[in-house]
Motif scaffolding. Sequence first.
Motif, PDB file in Angstrom:
ATOM      1  N   VAL A 106       0.828  -1.217   0.000  1.00 49.83           N
ATOM      2  CA  VAL A 106       0.000   0.000   0.000  1.00 49.83           C
ATOM      3  C   VAL A 106       0.860   1.264   0.000  1.00 49.83           C
ATOM      4  CG1 VAL A 106      -1.887  -1.115   1.248  1.00 49.83           C
ATOM      5  CG2 VAL A 106      -0.055  -0.014   2.536  1.00 49.83           C
ATOM      6  N   ARG A 107       0.207   2.428  -0.040  1.00 49.14           N
ATOM      7  CA  ARG A 107       0.933   3.699   0.138  1.00 49.14           C
ATOM      8  C   ARG A 107       1.249   3.845   1.617  1.00 49.14           C
ATOM      9  NH1 ARG A 107      -0.562   8.986  -2.768  1.00 49.14           N
ATOM     10  NH2 ARG A 107       1.387   9.322  -1.685  1.00 49.14           N
ATOM     11  N   ASP A 108       2.407   4.392   1.911  1.00 47.55           N
ATOM     12  CA  ASP A 108       2.836   4.422   3.322  1.00 47.55           C
ATOM     13  C   ASP A 108       1.866   5.196   4.227  1.00 47.55           C
ATOM     14  OD1 ASP A 108       3.524   6.954   2.415  1.00 47.55           O
ATOM     15  OD2 ASP A 108       5.533   6.933   3.311  1.00 47.55           O
ATOM     16  N   ASP A 109       1.227   6.232   3.663  1.00 46.70           N
ATOM     17  CA  ASP A 109       0.312   7.046   4.484  1.00 46.70           C
ATOM     18  C   ASP A 109      -0.897   6.244   4.969  1.00 46.70           C
ATOM     19  OD1 ASP A 109       1.262   9.962   3.154  1.00 46.70           O
ATOM     20  OD2 ASP A 109       1.317   8.208   1.852  1.00 46.70           O
ATOM     21  N   ASP A 110      -1.214   5.152   4.238  1.00 40.29           N
ATOM     22  CA  ASP A 110      -2.410   4.367   4.594  1.00 40.29           C
ATOM     23  C   ASP A 110      -2.123   3.360   5.715  1.00 40.29           C
ATOM     24  OD1 ASP A 110      -3.812   5.697   2.666  1.00 40.29           O
ATOM     25  OD2 ASP A 110      -3.439   4.194   1.115  1.00 40.29           O
TER      26      ASP A 110
HETATM   27 MG    MG Z   1       3.275   8.704   1.297  1.00 43.88          MG
END
Ligand code: MG
Length: 299
Positions: free
Chosen positions: A53-57
């Motif tokens: 996934v995207r790290d922010d998620d």
């Molecule tokens: Mg990110």
Amino acid sequence: MKPRDRLRIAVQKSGRLSDASQDLLSRCGLRFRHSRDKLFCFGESLAIDLLLVRDDDIPGLIADGVCDLGIVGRNVLAEQECAAQLRGETPAFEELRSLGFGRCRLSIALPQELDYDGASSLDGLRIATTYPALTTQWLKSEGVDAKVVVLSGSVEIAPKLGTADAICDLVSTGATLQANQLREAIGILESEAVLAGSTTAPKGERGELMELLLRRIEGVIQVRESKLVLLHAPRASVDGIARLLPNGQRPTITSIEGSPDEVALQAVCHGTITWQHLEDMKRAGASAMLVLPVEKMLA
Ligand code: MG
Ligand code: ATP
């Protein structure tokens, strides 16, 4: 939500942490079969699956119980934790352990021509960042009255574009700052990749898998910086030589058949063993010295 019996880990799909995250898990003996969409990887060696996934998620996926663990920068975790606190909420995720890669720091940087003489130099400035919660909290703790301008990316060009006077962004080498005529003024958070998990650890089978994985991660991280040192020494010099071993555990000492005054010494050391260390030990009486990499370790 349907109860899961397999452990699920969220890692960054593509970015600075992706390769090192997958490398760490593969060193822990995890093997995966990649799905066609490459977002879900089925664990073949253990009942542990990956979500790319995207790290922010990642913090949100842990908080919602979609994943049990995640590998993410402390900066991302701390920002979302701080944002939750500012909203008066208690975050449902936490840092379990640091992983020793992806090191960087969240820093305030100013255009070269602006002087920095302590936090009060930032009074009245507009500071662009993708980390508004951490920036706001730091400014507040320093008693600085500055405006936080929230951007979603390319923060470093904000001063040149005139949308901000300074920035608060991640720095590792400082090359990006330099290329944009910015100067690092002060670091507000030291970061590296961390293993994050839920504040309520899973129970049953998943809980056991998680403990097994945590033990293996512990071993992999220890091994990374460990060396096995083997040497011969006169019995009388053992104490002096043992003191020269960097971060050494207590050495194992064995006698050498036919040499009553000499022993063989073996020790696992953490940290770098330099030529200087070897030369010092030689002067203290050591001979036949060998420094070997350690492949696996389980205490
Ligand atoms: Mg990110
Ligand atoms: P995604 O598409 O997953 O959202 P991203 O662009 O937000 O990716 P990356 O640039 O891949 O994220 O960085 C991931 C993490 O790498 C950062 O959150 C940080 O913890 C770490 N990192 C290490 N050095 C740096 C650096 N110089 N700049 C930015 N991040 C760094």
